[in-house]
Design an enzyme around this catalytic site. Structure first.
Site, PDB file in Angstrom:
ATOM      1  N   ARG A  49      39.234  52.445 -28.843  1.00 28.07           N
ATOM      2  CA  ARG A  49      38.192  53.289 -29.279  1.00 28.07           C
ATOM      3  C   ARG A  49      37.189  53.816 -28.951  1.00 28.07           C
ATOM      4  O   ARG A  49      36.136  55.148 -29.396  1.00 28.07           O
ATOM      5  CB  ARG A  49      36.921  52.879 -30.692  1.00 28.07           C
ATOM      6  CG  ARG A  49      38.331  51.532 -31.669  1.00 28.07           C
ATOM      7  CD  ARG A  49      37.597  51.085 -32.961  1.00 28.07           C
ATOM      8  NE  ARG A  49      36.619  52.088 -34.296  1.00 28.07           N
ATOM      9  CZ  ARG A  49      36.734  51.866 -35.216  1.00 28.07           C
ATOM     10  NH1 ARG A  49      38.127  51.142 -35.246  1.00 28.07           N
ATOM     11  NH2 ARG A  49      36.641  52.504 -35.994  1.00 28.07           N
TER      12      ARG A  49
ATOM     13  N   TYR B  42      36.700  58.192 -28.692  1.00 29.30           N
ATOM     14  CA  TYR B  42      36.044  58.610 -29.561  1.00 29.30           C
ATOM     15  C   TYR B  42      34.381  58.783 -29.140  1.00 29.30           C
ATOM     16  O   TYR B  42      33.836  59.287 -29.866  1.00 29.30           O
ATOM     17  CB  TYR B  42      36.997  57.746 -30.868  1.00 29.30           C
ATOM     18  CG  TYR B  42      36.486  59.098 -32.318  1.00 29.30           C
ATOM     19  CD1 TYR B  42      36.826  60.387 -32.696  1.00 29.30           C
ATOM     20  CD2 TYR B  42      35.394  58.107 -33.185  1.00 29.30           C
ATOM     21  CE1 TYR B  42      36.592  60.257 -33.874  1.00 29.30           C
ATOM     22  CE2 TYR B  42      35.053  58.300 -34.630  1.00 29.30           C
ATOM     23  CZ  TYR B  42      36.135  60.073 -35.030  1.00 29.30           C
ATOM     24  OH  TYR B  42      35.123  60.624 -35.895  1.00 29.30           O
TER      25      TYR B  42
ATOM     26  N   LYS C 160      31.342  61.496 -28.315  1.00 26.97           N
ATOM     27  CA  LYS C 160      31.188  61.742 -29.551  1.00 26.97           C
ATOM     28  C   LYS C 160      29.056  61.571 -28.638  1.00 26.97           C
ATOM     29  O   LYS C 160      28.514  62.226 -29.100  1.00 26.97           O
ATOM     30  CB  LYS C 160      31.224  61.003 -31.117  1.00 26.97           C
ATOM     31  CG  LYS C 160      32.321  61.640 -31.791  1.00 26.97           C
ATOM     32  CD  LYS C 160      31.983  62.803 -31.805  1.00 26.97           C
ATOM     33  CE  LYS C 160      33.265  63.412 -33.134  1.00 26.97           C
ATOM     34  NZ  LYS C 160      33.244  64.515 -33.788  1.00 26.97           N
TER      35      LYS C 160
ATOM     36  N   ARG D 270      43.682  57.185 -42.236  1.00 32.31           N
ATOM     37  CA  ARG D 270      42.283  56.747 -42.491  1.00 32.31           C
ATOM     38  C   ARG D 270      42.660  55.920 -43.558  1.00 32.31           C
ATOM     39  O   ARG D 270      43.775  55.854 -44.162  1.00 32.31           O
ATOM     40  CB  ARG D 270      41.466  57.080 -42.646  1.00 32.31           C
ATOM     41  CG  ARG D 270      41.236  57.667 -41.703  1.00 32.31           C
ATOM     42  CD  ARG D 270      39.745  58.461 -40.906  1.00 32.31           C
ATOM     43  NE  ARG D 270      40.295  60.142 -41.162  1.00 32.31           N
ATOM     44  CZ  ARG D 270      39.124  61.402 -41.570  1.00 32.31           C
ATOM     45  NH1 ARG D 270      38.310  61.235 -41.231  1.00 32.31           N
ATOM     46  NH2 ARG D 270      40.357  62.267 -40.903  1.00 32.31           N
ATOM     47  N   VAL D 271      41.657  54.625 -44.037  1.00 29.68           N
ATOM     48  CA  VAL D 271      42.135  53.725 -45.192  1.00 29.68           C
ATOM     49  C   VAL D 271      42.141  54.517 -46.264  1.00 29.68           C
ATOM     50  O   VAL D 271      43.590  53.741 -47.425  1.00 29.68           O
ATOM     51  CB  VAL D 271      40.730  52.263 -45.083  1.00 29.68           C
ATOM     52  CG1 VAL D 271      39.742  53.123 -45.545  1.00 29.68           C
ATOM     53  CG2 VAL D 271      41.726  51.593 -45.674  1.00 29.68           C
ATOM     54  N   VAL D 272      41.824  55.305 -46.930  1.00 29.05           N
ATOM     55  CA  VAL D 272      41.520  55.334 -48.570  1.00 29.05           C
ATOM     56  C   VAL D 272      42.550  56.311 -48.416  1.00 29.05           C
ATOM     57  O   VAL D 272      43.207  55.778 -49.907  1.00 29.05           O
ATOM     58  CB  VAL D 272      40.448  56.716 -48.144  1.00 29.05           C
ATOM     59  CG1 VAL D 272      40.334  57.374 -49.984  1.00 29.05           C
ATOM     60  CG2 VAL D 272      38.527  55.912 -48.714  1.00 29.05           C
TER      61      VAL D 272
HETATM   62  P1  NAD Z   1      40.745  66.420 -39.168  1.00 26.45           P
HETATM   63  O1  NAD Z   1      41.561  65.258 -38.008  1.00 26.45           O
HETATM   64  O2  NAD Z   1      41.014  66.856 -40.779  1.00 26.45           O
HETATM   65  O3  NAD Z   1      39.823  67.151 -38.396  1.00 26.45           O
HETATM   66  C1  NAD Z   1      39.949  67.665 -37.525  1.00 26.45           C
HETATM   67  C2  NAD Z   1      39.681  68.713 -36.869  1.00 26.45           C
HETATM   68  O4  NAD Z   1      40.119  69.786 -35.427  1.00 26.45           O
HETATM   69  C3  NAD Z   1      41.752  69.180 -37.308  1.00 26.45           C
HETATM   70  O5  NAD Z   1      41.782  70.507 -38.009  1.00 26.45           O
HETATM   71  C4  NAD Z   1      42.367  69.906 -35.756  1.00 26.45           C
HETATM   72  O6  NAD Z   1      43.535  70.073 -35.481  1.00 26.45           O
HETATM   73  C5  NAD Z   1      40.854  70.263 -35.073  1.00 26.45           C
HETATM   74  N1  NAD Z   1      40.602  69.517 -33.294  1.00 26.45           N
HETATM   75  C6  NAD Z   1      40.945  69.010 -32.934  1.00 26.45           C
HETATM   76  N2  NAD Z   1      40.560  69.061 -31.893  1.00 26.45           N
HETATM   77  C7  NAD Z   1      40.916  70.595 -31.803  1.00 26.45           C
HETATM   78  C8  NAD Z   1      40.524  71.248 -30.485  1.00 26.45           C
HETATM   79  N3  NAD Z   1      41.039  70.309 -28.925  1.00 26.45           N
HETATM   80  N4  NAD Z   1      40.305  72.249 -30.578  1.00 26.45           N
HETATM   81  C9  NAD Z   1      40.286  72.743 -31.822  1.00 26.45           C
HETATM   82  N5  NAD Z   1      40.366  71.870 -32.971  1.00 26.45           N
HETATM   83  C10 NAD Z   1      40.477  71.046 -32.710  1.00 26.45           C
HETATM   84  O7  NAD Z   1      39.312  65.485 -39.622  1.00 26.45           O
HETATM   85  P2  NAD Z   1      38.203  65.362 -40.362  1.00 26.45           P
HETATM   86  O8  NAD Z   1      37.886  64.370 -41.375  1.00 26.45           O
HETATM   87  O9  NAD Z   1      38.061  66.826 -41.572  1.00 26.45           O
HETATM   88  O10 NAD Z   1      36.789  65.331 -38.915  1.00 26.45           O
HETATM   89  C11 NAD Z   1      36.196  66.430 -38.717  1.00 26.45           C
HETATM   90  C12 NAD Z   1      34.720  65.898 -38.202  1.00 26.45           C
HETATM   91  O11 NAD Z   1      34.440  65.446 -38.466  1.00 26.45           O
HETATM   92  C13 NAD Z   1      35.216  65.444 -37.058  1.00 26.45           C
HETATM   93  O12 NAD Z   1      34.627  66.072 -35.768  1.00 26.45           O
HETATM   94  C14 NAD Z   1      35.564  64.010 -36.552  1.00 26.45           C
HETATM   95  O13 NAD Z   1      34.613  63.807 -35.664  1.00 26.45           O
HETATM   96  C15 NAD Z   1      33.763  64.083 -37.719  1.00 26.45           C
HETATM   97  N6  NAD Z   1      34.104  62.877 -38.447  1.00 26.45           N
HETATM   98  C16 NAD Z   1      34.354  63.252 -39.914  1.00 26.45           C
HETATM   99  C17 NAD Z   1      33.979  61.825 -40.619  1.00 26.45           C
HETATM  100  C18 NAD Z   1      34.821  61.273 -42.163  1.00 26.45           C
HETATM  101  O14 NAD Z   1      34.958  60.270 -42.595  1.00 26.45           O
HETATM  102  N7  NAD Z   1      35.694  62.536 -42.074  1.00 26.45           N
HETATM  103  C19 NAD Z   1      33.620  60.581 -39.826  1.00 26.45           C
HETATM  104  C20 NAD Z   1      32.621  60.850 -38.968  1.00 26.45           C
HETATM  105  C21 NAD Z   1      32.389  61.895 -38.313  1.00 26.45           C
HETATM  106  N1  UDP Z   2      42.264  49.796 -42.355  1.00 27.40           N
HETATM  107  C1  UDP Z   2      43.346  49.134 -43.331  1.00 27.40           C
HETATM  108  N2  UDP Z   2      44.311  49.409 -43.602  1.00 27.40           N
HETATM  109  C2  UDP Z   2      45.206  50.847 -43.661  1.00 27.40           C
HETATM  110  C3  UDP Z   2      44.008  51.203 -42.479  1.00 27.40           C
HETATM  111  C4  UDP Z   2      42.657  51.149 -42.531  1.00 27.40           C
HETATM  112  O1  UDP Z   2      42.651  47.506 -43.396  1.00 27.40           O
HETATM  113  O2  UDP Z   2      46.400  50.997 -43.447  1.00 27.40           O
HETATM  114  C5  UDP Z   2      41.044  49.724 -42.521  1.00 27.40           C
HETATM  115  C6  UDP Z   2      40.412  49.196 -40.261  1.00 27.40           C
HETATM  116  O3  UDP Z   2      41.285  48.416 -40.623  1.00 27.40           O
HETATM  117  C7  UDP Z   2      39.056  49.982 -41.052  1.00 27.40           C
HETATM  118  C8  UDP Z   2      38.965  49.808 -42.057  1.00 27.40           C
HETATM  119  O4  UDP Z   2      39.892  50.323 -42.923  1.00 27.40           O
HETATM  120  O5  UDP Z   2      38.441  48.141 -40.583  1.00 27.40           O
HETATM  121  C9  UDP Z   2      38.529  51.324 -41.816  1.00 27.40           C
HETATM  122  O6  UDP Z   2      39.377  52.654 -41.724  1.00 27.40           O
HETATM  123  P1  UDP Z   2      39.541  54.428 -40.817  1.00 27.40           P
HETATM  124  O7  UDP Z   2      41.116  53.851 -40.373  1.00 27.40           O
HETATM  125  O8  UDP Z   2      39.181  54.689 -42.338  1.00 27.40           O
HETATM  126  O9  UDP Z   2      38.095  54.447 -40.424  1.00 27.40           O
HETATM  127  P2  UDP Z   2      36.915  53.583 -39.798  1.00 27.40           P
HETATM  128  O10 UDP Z   2      38.190  52.578 -38.710  1.00 27.40           O
HETATM  129  O11 UDP Z   2      36.872  54.330 -38.129  1.00 27.40           O
HETATM  130  O12 UDP Z   2      35.580  53.489 -40.189  1.00 27.40           O
END
Ligand code: NAD
Ligand code: UDP
Length: 313
Positions: free
Chosen positions: A141, A144, A148, A185-187
């Site tokens: 991980r 990432y 960040k 992702r999980v949901v």
């Molecule tokens: P997502 O994967 O749907 O969106 C990411 C977007 O960035 C995509 O459209 C992808 O094509 C674009 N992208 C990736 N690499 C790129 C690059 N090099 N140049 C231009 N575009 C690029 O994910 P998301 O859930 O919408 O997440 C958006 C942001 O929020 C991310 O930075 C992510 O780290 C942050 N974030 C999301 C969550 C969450 O739970 N959804 C949690 C924490 C942080």
């Molecule tokens: N997870 C799971 N089954 C799946 C996908 C994810 O049990 O099909 C678990 C994963 O191991 C983690 C949690 O759900 O403990 C959240 O995972 P996700 O990838 O959504 O986000 P993150 O780990 O980045 O919080």
């Protein structure tokens, strides 16, 4: 009317943010390389006169005159950010440098979509912004998490050294319509599996916890953060403090979808955090009493309805 650049604008969160900012009367420049995002997410916005779509990779410099930048470009799902880890860290770090350089030149305000992953596998619970985290620098991980973390450092350094107006939000697990069905992702995984009567794949025992935030609550928090006074840089946690085990989530989704799926257990991925829950006291204070309004049941229902329509199309 403000001119607003959203990197990663065709992704899950970026598409919701684009829509909301257009609805509020702004001009939106949506920049994306479509790695995990898609035109489908923003297809309904393409005819909007103040919406502009730009295919571009944030690892290369970009120039435009805008008032605000939301930097969201980065794959967010573990399977996607681990697919090409070098590219992931380049996207976070070079993307931050390129967008901060742009903000500096054009005097734009810039908000970074940081993450609860900066806390790693936290030893303090719930996590306040003052906690420095527990992150493995050399694990699956790390591309990432460390990308960040480095981006946050760059944001602060551009602020202190060059007076760039920055905002950092640390986003906790957020879900909702327009997550990709194969996002991983999980949901979205559990809902898609439940609707198709496939096995629900819990990684490990399912005792690990997460706090799930509905997308609209997050977008509200991000917009309020961008509107704070210039001295407010963050970081500010944005998440829903309701905490659930992954097993509880699976059982809830099976029940809500009246699914015939059975729950199976697969190996736990490396460095999977054991627990995660935001302390949102700071967000409440700084963001005018912001707090999530949608509970998990209501948010899941909206997301289930979205996936039902998507899968039956
Ligand atoms: P997502 O994967 O749907 O969106 C990411 C977007 O960035 C995509 O459209 C992808 O094509 C674009 N992208 C990736 N690499 C790129 C690059 N090099 N140049 C231009 N575009 C690029 O994910 P998301 O859930 O919408 O997440 C958006 C942001 O929020 C991310 O930075 C992510 O780290 C942050 N974030 C999301 C969550 C969450 O739970 N959804 C949690 C924490 C942080
Ligand atoms: N997870 C799971 N089954 C799946 C996908 C994810 O049990 O099909 C678990 C994963 O191991 C983690 C949690 O759900 O403990 C959240 O995972 P996700 O990838 O959504 O986000 P993150 O780990 O980045 O919080």
């Amino acid at each position: 009317m403000k001119r607003i650049l959203i990197t990663g604008g065709a992704g899950f969160l970026g598409s919701h943010l684009s829509e909301r900012l257009l609805n509020e009367g702004n001009e939106v420049l949506c920049l994306d390389n479509y790695f995990t995002g898609s035109r489908q997410n923003i297809i309904h916005l393409l005819k909007h006169p103040y919406f502009e779509l730009i295919r571009h990779d944030v690892t290369a410099p970009y120039y435009a005159e805008v008032d605000e930048i939301y930097n969201l470009a980065c794959p967010a799902s573990p399977i996607h950010y681990q697919y090409n880890p070098i590219k992931t860290i380049k996207t976070s770090v070079m993307g931050a440098i390129n967008m901060l350089g742009l903000a500096k030149r054009i005097h734009a305000k810039i908000l970074q979509a940081s993450t609860s992953e900066v806390y790693g596998d936290p030893t303090i619970h719930p996590q306040p912004e003052s906690y420095w985290g527990n992150v493995n620098t050399v694990g699956a991980r790390s591309c990432y998490d460390e990308g960040k973390r480095c981006a946050e450092t760059l944001f602060m350094d551009y602020h202190h050294q060059n007076n760039v107006k920055i905002k950092i939000v640390r986003i906790f697990n957020t879900y909702g319509p327009r997550m990709h069905p194969n996002d991983g992702r999980v949901v979205s995984n559990f809902i898609v599996q439940a609707l198709q009567n496939q096995d629900i794949t819990i990684y490990g025992e399912g005792t690990q916890t997460r706090s799930f935030q509905y997308v609209d609550d997050l977008i509200e928090g991000m917009i309020r953060m961008m509107a704070t006074d210039d001295h407010e840089t963050g970081p500010v946690n944005l998440g829903n403090p309701g905490e659930f085990t992954i097993l509880e989530l699976a059982e809830k989704i099976v029940k809500m979808t009246a699914s015939g799926s059975k729950i199976i257990h697969l190996p736990l991925p490396e460095d999977d955090p054991v627990q995660r829950k935001p302390d949102i006291s700071r967000a409440r204070t700084v963001l005018d009493n912001w707090e999530p309004v949608l509970g998990l049941d209501e948010g899941l229902q909206k997301t289930i309805t979205y996936f039902e329509q998507l899968l039956n199309r």
